[in-house]
Design an enzyme around this catalytic site. Structure first.
Site, PDB file in Angstrom:
ATOM      1  CD  GLU A 301      -3.408   1.309   0.308  1.00  0.00           C
ATOM      2  OE1 GLU A 301      -2.907   1.952  -0.708  1.00  0.00           O
ATOM      3  OE2 GLU A 301      -3.799   0.321   0.664  1.00  0.00           O
ATOM      4  CG  ASP A 305      -1.142   4.752  -1.738  1.00  0.00           C
ATOM      5  OD1 ASP A 305      -1.668   4.052  -2.225  1.00  0.00           O
ATOM      6  OD2 ASP A 305      -1.464   4.353   0.098  1.00  0.00           O
ATOM      7  CB  SER A 551      -4.906   1.140  -3.089  1.00  0.00           C
ATOM      8  OG  SER A 551      -5.502  -0.068  -2.221  1.00  0.00           O
TER       9      SER A 551
END
Length: 636
Positions: A301, A305, A551
């Site tokens: 994650e 990002d 995401s």
């Protein structure tokens, strides 16, 4: 004159006490089901002490939507005239009447001022009570629940408040509330990356495995998405001009953490000027870029990002990383809100010890410093790629948190949340059943939160269709994940989206029975916008992986909006703040690329379908940066 406020409080207290003898008790909150992973363990010990906390109703909170529209709607005279934190606090602090009514009721039940403490900024009243006292006070029964990880939790099925007190209290803790954040205390590290500190089980990105060779060409964006694909899809050709005035934040929850070696690996292939560059990390409640555990579950994650967020805003724009929670206690959305908005801390309302990590860590072994409260300045745009199921939380709890996002909007902050990866189902593919419980075989649609909060921007996912190019229309994401979307069961439809959603319901009404989705036509619909969420090339733990999920969509959208802010700040204008009233307005028609292919299956159905105009799969569509930039530069 100085005695007058105390006299008023006393008078109100006496009045409340008199009323309480005639005031019947009513159910204040009731939990419909036990969340996935939890099970009943035992009746709680009547002599045990629990920290009862009463969240006092905030003043003027019913008008917060109107205040937000006044600074966010493009046709408003107040557009862009954002509030200060002090103005927000002054407007929404609980009233003297609410404080007096709750104090008087507690005193009547044996909790005098030495036990019932008003917190510093008047948002909470706290009482240390035995279980026996709490059960008598709230007309309930407390139980201990066990989680499959070994953690225990204290809760009740429902609780009651006197009728004259109900209007002054949002909710009481600990009572019916659970959330998906699990702090693992069994001594085993297995599964920790999916359980500790991560709001919403199943909310993390997905992967199909490691890539053997990179295809960094526009012709192959249907197979692998890299930054050049996104720049081509959305017209993002821009060099920052006002980076020192601008800011972009990404929120992560420990143990999710980036590896600098991964950022450098990505940069060396796609943005060499970012090699060696790290995000500016703001540690919240002991958060840090842990390296004890690595791999996709721990680094996927954060690496995703930051690699794409930093690349798209270029090396000129610093990116802020809000690393939230320690390895032991974890954290929730409210712990993050505490740090960026002091008016939300335990001394002013918001924190719930049954759902939000409490610092210093009461269990030991974790962060022992004070809880961060108003210690981190909010960036102009904040992207979060985590979510809960709306049904995980109570209406009172979600309403309180949603109001805090509205406060940030009042201060000019753009809040983005990913809409979920399971179509019309909730995290992990769970749907609801008629009795309110979760099941993989359920048929009732299960919307996400905060995606359903009307004061945030919910971001769905699209894909470059197989065999297509970046110069052709995208479709809704139907590879590995399905874009989360639908209709809230808690929040009413905001005025800003009524026209768009009513058009959808009039022309493309979903052909499902009304008992499996909120067919009222009056509920908040999501997502608001979307961006690509399939086949991302991400450097993770020393290799390149293909990654999927909303995401991906949220930080990409955040980066694009950050560049819009840069252009406005460069000419002396304010940040765009809460964008929903603007992007749904007639003046922004055509500023998003409409998505008309694909759907978001789940709960044993085909879900909703992407159609012309807004739809509950991809929202208004994907950003067209040149059009958005031109339109926002014309606004005051």
């Amino acid at each position: 004159m100085r005695l007058l406020p105390s006299f008023v409080v006393l008078a109100l207290g006496l009045l409340a006490s008199a009323n309480s003898f005639l005031s019947p008790y009513r159910v204040h909150e009731r939990r419909g089901h036990t969340p996935v992973g939890w099970s009943y363990s035992r009746k709680h010990d009547s002599a045990a002490v629990i920290p009862l906390r009463f969240a006092l109703k905030q003043s003027n909170i019913d008008e917060i939507g109107d205040y937000l529209m006044a600074v966010s709607h493009p046709e408003s005279e107040g557009y862009g005239k954002h509030w200060t934190a002090g103005e927000v606090f002054k407007k929404f602090s609980p009233s003297v009447e609410s404080i007096g009514a709750v104090r008087a009721w507690l005193e009547e039940n044996g909790f005098d001022s030495s036990r019932a403490k008003l917190t510093r900024n008047r948002g909470w009243i706290e009482v240390q009570a035995t279980v026996e006292e709490a059960e008598r006070l709230l007309q309930t029964e407390y139980h201990v629940y066990g989680h499959e990880t070994g953690q225990e939790h204290v809760a009740c099925d429902s609780y009651h408040l006197p009728e004259h007190v109900q209007s002054h209290v949002d909710f009481v803790t600990p009572t019916v509330h659970f959330d998906a954040k699990i702090s693992k205390r069994s001594g085993s590290s297995e599964g920790i990356g999916r359980s500790v500190g991560q709001p919403g089980n199943g909310a993390s990105p997905k992967t199909t495995g490691e890539i053997q060779s990179l295809l960094n060409q526009l012709e192959t964006c249907d197979e692998q998405i890299t930054p050049i694909c996104l720049r081509a899809l959305y017209g993002l050709v821009y060099e920052p001009l006002a980076a020192s005035k601008n800011s972009f934040g990404i929120v992560e929850y420990t143990p999710q953490a980036y590896l600098q070696s991964d950022l450098d690996m990505f940069a060396s292939n796609f943005s060499e000027d970012l090699v060696g560059v790290a995000p500016y990390m703001v540690s919240i409640d002991g958060g840090y870029a842990q390296t004890e555990y690595t791999g996709f579950d721990y680094n996927g994650e954060s690496d995703l990002d930051l690699e794409y967020g930093m690349n798209l805003v270029t090396a000129k724009q610093q990116v802020t990383l809000y690393q939230t929670g320690d390895m032991v206690e974890g954290a929730s959305f409210n712990n993050f809100l505490d740090a960026i908005d002091g008016t939300y801390c335990t001394y002013d309302g918001g924190d719930d010890p049954t759902q939000d990590a409490i610092y210093p860590d009461p269990y030991g072994g974790g962060y022992e410093g004070p809880e961060d409260c108003g210690t981190a300045k909010p960036t102009n745009v904040i992207s979060t790629s985590y979510s809960y199921n709306e049904a995980d939380l109570t209406p009172f709890y979600t309403a309180r948190q949603c109001s805090e996002y509205a406060k940030l909007g009042l201060m000019g902050v753009t809040i983005l949340y990913s809409s979920g990866d399971y179509g019309v189902a909730g995290n992990g593919g769970y749907c609801l059943t008629p009795d309110g419980t979760y099941s993989l075989n359920g048929t009732i649609f299960n919307p996400s939160f905060p995606g359903t909060c009307p004061y945030i921007t919910s971001v769905g996912a699209t894909q470059v269709n197989p065999g297509s190019t970046v110069y052709e229309p995208e479709g809704a994401c139907e590879q590995v994940i399905y874009s989360g979307g639908g209709f809230s069961n808690y929040f009413a439809m905001p005025d800003y989206q009524k026209s768009a959603v009513e058009y959808y319901l009039t022309n493309y009404y979903p052909q499902y029975p009304p008992d499996i989705w909120n067919a009222s036509g009056t509920s908040r619909a999501f997502p608001d916008i979307s961006a690509n969420g399939a086949n991302y090339v991400v450097a993770i733990d020393g290799g390149f992986y293909l990654v999927y999920g909303t995401s991906c969509s949220s930080p990409v959208s955040g980066a694009i909006l950050t560049m819009v802010n840069d252009a406005r700040l460069a000419v002396g204008k304010s940040p765009i703040g809460f964008i929903n009233p603007t992007i749904y307005s007639a003046g922004f028609a055509g500023a998003f690329n409409d998505i008309t292919m694909g759907g978001n299956q789940g709960c044993g159905t085909a879900g909703y379908t992407a159609v012309p105009g807004w739809d509950p799969v991809t929202g208004l569509g994907t950003p067209n940066f040149p059009k958005l930039l031109a339109k926002w530069l014309l606004l005051p």
